[in-house]
Design a protein around this motif. Structure first.
Motif, mmCIF file in Angstrom:
data_model
loop_
_atom_site.group_PDB
_atom_site.id
_atom_site.type_symbol
_atom_site.label_atom_id
_atom_site.label_comp_id
_atom_site.label_asym_id
_atom_site.label_seq_id
_atom_site.Cartn_x
_atom_site.Cartn_y
_atom_site.Cartn_z
ATOM 1 N N PRO B 13 55.524 83.937 -84.512
ATOM 2 C CA PRO B 13 54.054 83.909 -83.707
ATOM 3 C C PRO B 13 52.724 83.178 -84.692
ATOM 4 O O PRO B 13 52.349 82.323 -84.692
ATOM 5 C CB PRO B 13 53.741 85.696 -83.999
ATOM 6 C CG PRO B 13 55.027 85.868 -84.621
ATOM 7 C CD PRO B 13 55.897 85.422 -84.749
ATOM 8 N N SER B 14 52.796 83.628 -86.616
ATOM 9 C CA SER B 14 51.821 83.283 -87.049
ATOM 10 C C SER B 14 52.119 81.674 -87.606
ATOM 11 O O SER B 14 50.725 81.079 -87.001
ATOM 12 C CB SER B 14 51.792 84.004 -88.135
ATOM 13 O OG SER B 14 53.206 84.010 -88.638
ATOM 14 N N GLU B 15 52.976 81.195 -87.155
ATOM 15 C CA GLU B 15 53.362 79.606 -87.675
ATOM 16 C C GLU B 15 52.856 79.075 -86.523
ATOM 17 O O GLU B 15 51.745 78.044 -86.703
ATOM 18 C CB GLU B 15 54.979 79.703 -87.896
ATOM 19 C CG GLU B 15 55.082 80.006 -89.727
ATOM 20 C CD GLU B 15 56.091 81.150 -89.315
ATOM 21 O OE1 GLU B 15 55.197 81.741 -88.009
ATOM 22 O OE2 GLU B 15 56.658 81.954 -90.546
ATOM 23 N N LEU B 16 53.194 79.693 -85.685
ATOM 24 C CA LEU B 16 53.043 78.687 -84.321
ATOM 25 C C LEU B 16 51.401 78.775 -84.710
ATOM 26 O O LEU B 16 50.330 77.387 -83.397
ATOM 27 C CB LEU B 16 53.496 79.810 -82.692
ATOM 28 C CG LEU B 16 54.954 78.843 -82.806
ATOM 29 C CD1 LEU B 16 55.750 79.947 -81.404
ATOM 30 C CD2 LEU B 16 55.113 77.891 -81.952
ATOM 31 N N ILE B 17 50.704 79.695 -84.468
ATOM 32 C CA ILE B 17 49.301 79.692 -84.097
ATOM 33 C C ILE B 17 48.564 78.724 -85.083
ATOM 34 O O ILE B 17 47.958 78.073 -84.960
ATOM 35 C CB ILE B 17 49.034 81.459 -84.822
ATOM 36 C CG1 ILE B 17 49.215 82.428 -82.610
ATOM 37 C CG2 ILE B 17 47.147 81.185 -84.842
ATOM 38 C CD1 ILE B 17 49.092 83.786 -83.636
ATOM 39 N N ALA B 18 49.264 79.057 -86.168
ATOM 40 C CA ALA B 18 49.224 77.890 -88.024
ATOM 41 C C ALA B 18 48.798 76.563 -87.316
ATOM 42 O O ALA B 18 48.485 76.153 -86.793
ATOM 43 C CB ALA B 18 49.016 78.217 -88.504
ATOM 44 N N ALA B 22 46.289 73.888 -85.666
ATOM 45 C CA ALA B 22 45.866 72.422 -86.404
ATOM 46 C C ALA B 22 45.915 71.782 -85.283
ATOM 47 O O ALA B 22 45.574 70.359 -85.486
ATOM 48 C CB ALA B 22 47.273 72.288 -87.406
ATOM 49 N N ALA B 23 47.038 72.024 -84.732
ATOM 50 C CA ALA B 23 47.052 70.742 -83.710
ATOM 51 C C ALA B 23 45.731 70.525 -83.352
ATOM 52 O O ALA B 23 45.199 69.142 -82.007
ATOM 53 C CB ALA B 23 48.420 70.910 -82.833
ATOM 54 N N LEU B 99 49.906 73.146 -77.105
ATOM 55 C CA LEU B 99 51.000 74.322 -77.578
ATOM 56 C C LEU B 99 52.657 73.855 -78.213
ATOM 57 O O LEU B 99 53.637 74.303 -78.373
ATOM 58 C CB LEU B 99 50.853 75.537 -77.308
ATOM 59 C CG LEU B 99 52.143 76.539 -77.094
ATOM 60 C CD1 LEU B 99 51.266 77.509 -78.859
ATOM 61 C CD2 LEU B 99 51.594 77.740 -75.991
ATOM 62 N N LYS B 100 52.431 72.513 -76.730
ATOM 63 C CA LYS B 100 54.361 71.846 -76.745
ATOM 64 C C LYS B 100 54.352 71.321 -78.228
ATOM 65 O O LYS B 100 55.596 72.012 -78.268
ATOM 66 C CB LYS B 100 53.442 70.250 -76.161
ATOM 67 C CG LYS B 100 53.517 71.063 -74.491
ATOM 68 C CD LYS B 100 53.655 69.805 -73.612
ATOM 69 C CE LYS B 100 54.114 70.261 -72.054
ATOM 70 N NZ LYS B 100 53.416 68.622 -71.606
ATOM 71 N N GLN B 101 53.549 70.579 -79.347
ATOM 72 C CA GLN B 101 53.247 69.881 -80.469
ATOM 73 C C GLN B 101 54.487 70.863 -81.066
ATOM 74 O O GLN B 101 55.656 70.738 -81.154
ATOM 75 C CB GLN B 101 52.747 69.222 -81.624
ATOM 76 C CG GLN B 101 53.154 68.332 -82.244
ATOM 77 C CD GLN B 101 54.056 67.785 -81.877
ATOM 78 O OE1 GLN B 101 53.259 66.560 -80.739
ATOM 79 N NE2 GLN B 101 55.360 67.053 -82.374
ATOM 80 N N PRO B 102 53.683 72.176 -81.317
ATOM 81 C CA PRO B 102 53.922 73.631 -82.152
ATOM 82 C C PRO B 102 55.686 74.328 -81.763
ATOM 83 O O PRO B 102 56.935 74.199 -82.724
ATOM 84 C CB PRO B 102 53.250 74.539 -83.010
ATOM 85 C CG PRO B 102 52.265 73.657 -81.468
ATOM 86 C CD PRO B 102 52.518 72.224 -81.057
ATOM 87 N N LEU B 107 62.086 74.596 -81.545
ATOM 88 C CA LEU B 107 63.081 74.265 -80.588
ATOM 89 C C LEU B 107 64.272 74.000 -81.368
ATOM 90 O O LEU B 107 65.013 73.995 -81.742
ATOM 91 C CB LEU B 107 62.891 73.895 -79.556
ATOM 92 C CG LEU B 107 62.259 74.907 -78.359
ATOM 93 C CD1 LEU B 107 62.130 74.740 -77.453
ATOM 94 C CD2 LEU B 107 63.074 75.660 -78.198
ATOM 95 N N ARG B 108 63.296 72.113 -82.356
ATOM 96 C CA ARG B 108 64.292 71.047 -82.809
ATOM 97 C C ARG B 108 64.780 72.073 -83.732
ATOM 98 O O ARG B 108 66.264 71.475 -84.355
ATOM 99 C CB ARG B 108 63.427 69.943 -82.935
ATOM 100 C CG ARG B 108 64.450 68.775 -82.397
ATOM 101 C CD ARG B 108 63.298 67.178 -83.081
ATOM 102 N NE ARG B 108 62.521 67.031 -82.138
ATOM 103 C CZ ARG B 108 61.284 66.698 -82.528
ATOM 104 N NH1 ARG B 108 61.314 66.758 -83.720
ATOM 105 N NH2 ARG B 108 60.318 67.300 -81.777
#
Lengths: 133, 289
Positions: B13-18, B22-23, B99-102, B107-108
């Motif tokens: 969660p926290s990485e995604l938010i960061a 940024a995005a 949100l797609k990018q992060p 996922l990749r």
């Protein structure tokens, strides 16, 4: 059977419609009223419709008929207290009730009736006077 | 594959938010003047939390299902406030789309060994986020439309001021074009005010009405008739020469309606009708008002 009361005040018959007018009630009122005008020799009819929320074309026509019939029986009709919504509905229905006189409330309607009854009564004196001459 | 997305949302969660934040910053949709950084971060965190909850059941296709109710609520609130703050619809939707990018990156990385699973997961994530993005746009637009409708109504009310001119006399100065919606309001307001004030005479002044066509004339006649049914009288005033000519050319019958060329004329007529007079004049004084 349900009936709309007709009150007598001097030369004027006062009809206050407090219930929803359905068609039969309107026809009964028309019968009762014409009978009362003849019985009492009334000169004016005051119909208060301030508590009526809905008036359809039939009731509108009955009101018109009552005015015409009273006229024939030598009584004038004034309808008072029509709600804005009712007035708009009647106009949208294309009924302008041309034979009916109106007033804002009972008080103003009564004043209007008294004035026009007096004016009416004043007229016969002219031919009488001319006969005496 | 549906659970993959949920796993990632739950795991980072926290990485995604960061990264998401940024995005958003790099795509230029952050408008610090309108929205504080802390507030935006809170919104991101709340959205992710709710999305994680919603995806727990593995349903990623139907955002109208009950599982997504809290996400929808949150987006509706967010979109509404953005709309009122002056964000554009695309800026509002980009909140979701960025949100797609992060998410895809994660996922990749997570599924590096299974390329097919990556494609599937990305597809379902795209569909989900697109739907949510479109949902925000819809709410955004709806909010705007509500504002427009409210403003229209306020203008209607403002444009029909019924003024009391004298004891038992009210006047309604009309300005602007009379369409059927407006005429309805005019009629209702006038009749209502007649009931409230007990006015016996109503003056409709159409000095400010640029054109009168058959429809407008018909509306005016209706208003006059309705006023009469209520037991008051109605005068139309302020008919300009051009309008008088139009009315006659159109063949509109104003025979049963009292008309005056000016508001002053109508007012003077009304005073006479009620046997009233202005202070300086006697009851029977001749002359103009």
């Amino acid at each position: 059977m349900e009936r709309i009361p007709i009150l007598r005040m001097g030369k004027v018959l006062l009809v206050t419609i407090q219930v929803d007018m359905h068609d039969q009630l309107a026809v009964t009122l028309q019968d009762d009223l014409t009978a009362r005008i003849v019985d009492s020799g009334a000169r004016g009819v005051l119909i208060d419709i301030s508590s009526l929320e809905v008036v359809d074309s039939f009731i509108g026509r009955i009101l018109g008929n009552i005015a015409t019939m009273s006229r024939v029986l030598d009584a004038q009709t004034v309808v008072v207290g029509m709600q804005p919504a009712v007035a708009i509905t009647l106009v949208e229905l294309g009924m302008s009730l041309p034979g009916i006189r109106t007033a804002l409330n009972v008080e103003k309607g009564m004043a209007l009736l008294q004035a026009s009854i007096e004016a009416d009564d004043a007229v016969p004196e002219v031919p009488d006077a001319s006969l005496e001459d | 594959m549906t659970t993959r997305i949920h796993e990632i949302l739950k795991k980072y969660p926290s990485e995604l938010i960061a990264e998401w934040f940024a995005a958003m910053t790099s795509s230029g949709i952050r408008r610090d003047a309108l929205l504080k950084e802390g507030e935006l971060r809170e919104q991101c965190a709340e959205f992710l939390r709710l999305l994680t909850q919603a995806t727990e059941q593995g349903n990623l296709t139907d955002i109208n299902s009950s599982g997504f109710a809290s996400v929808r609520d949150m987006l509706e609130r967010l979109s509404r406030s953005r709309s009122l703050q002056g964000f554009s619809p695309s800026e509002t939707a980009t909140f979701i789309f960025s949100l797609k990018q992060p998410l895809f990156d994660r996922l990749r990385r997570e599924l590096a060994s299974q390329p097919e699973a990556v494609a599937d997961a990305m597809w379902s994530a795209t569909v989900l986020l697109d739907k949510l993005g479109l949902f925000t746009t819809e709410v955004h637009q709806r909010t705007r439309e509500e504002v427009i409708v409210r403003q229209q109504q306020e203008m209607l009310e403002l444009s029909t001021p019924v003024v009391q001119m004298w004891d038992r006399i009210v006047a309604l100065p009309l300005i602007g074009t009379l369409d059927s919606g407006r005429t309805q309001t005019v009629m209702e307001t006038l009749l209502q005010r007649i009931v409230e004030t007990g006015a016996e005479i109503a003056i409709i002044d159409i000095t400010g009405v640029p054109t009168v066509d058959t429809l407008t004339a018909q509306h005016l006649i209706k208003t006059v008739t309705a006023t009469r049914l209520m037991g008051a009288e109605c005068v139309i005033s302020g008919i300009r020469p051009q309008i008088a000519q139009t009315i006659v050319h159109l063949g509109v019958d104003l025979a049963g309606v009292v008309t005056k060329s000016s508001l002053a004329g109508a007012f003077s007529w009304a005073l006479k009708r009620l046997n009233q007079s202005l202070g300086s004049q006697g009851p029977r004084a001749p002359g103009k008002v």
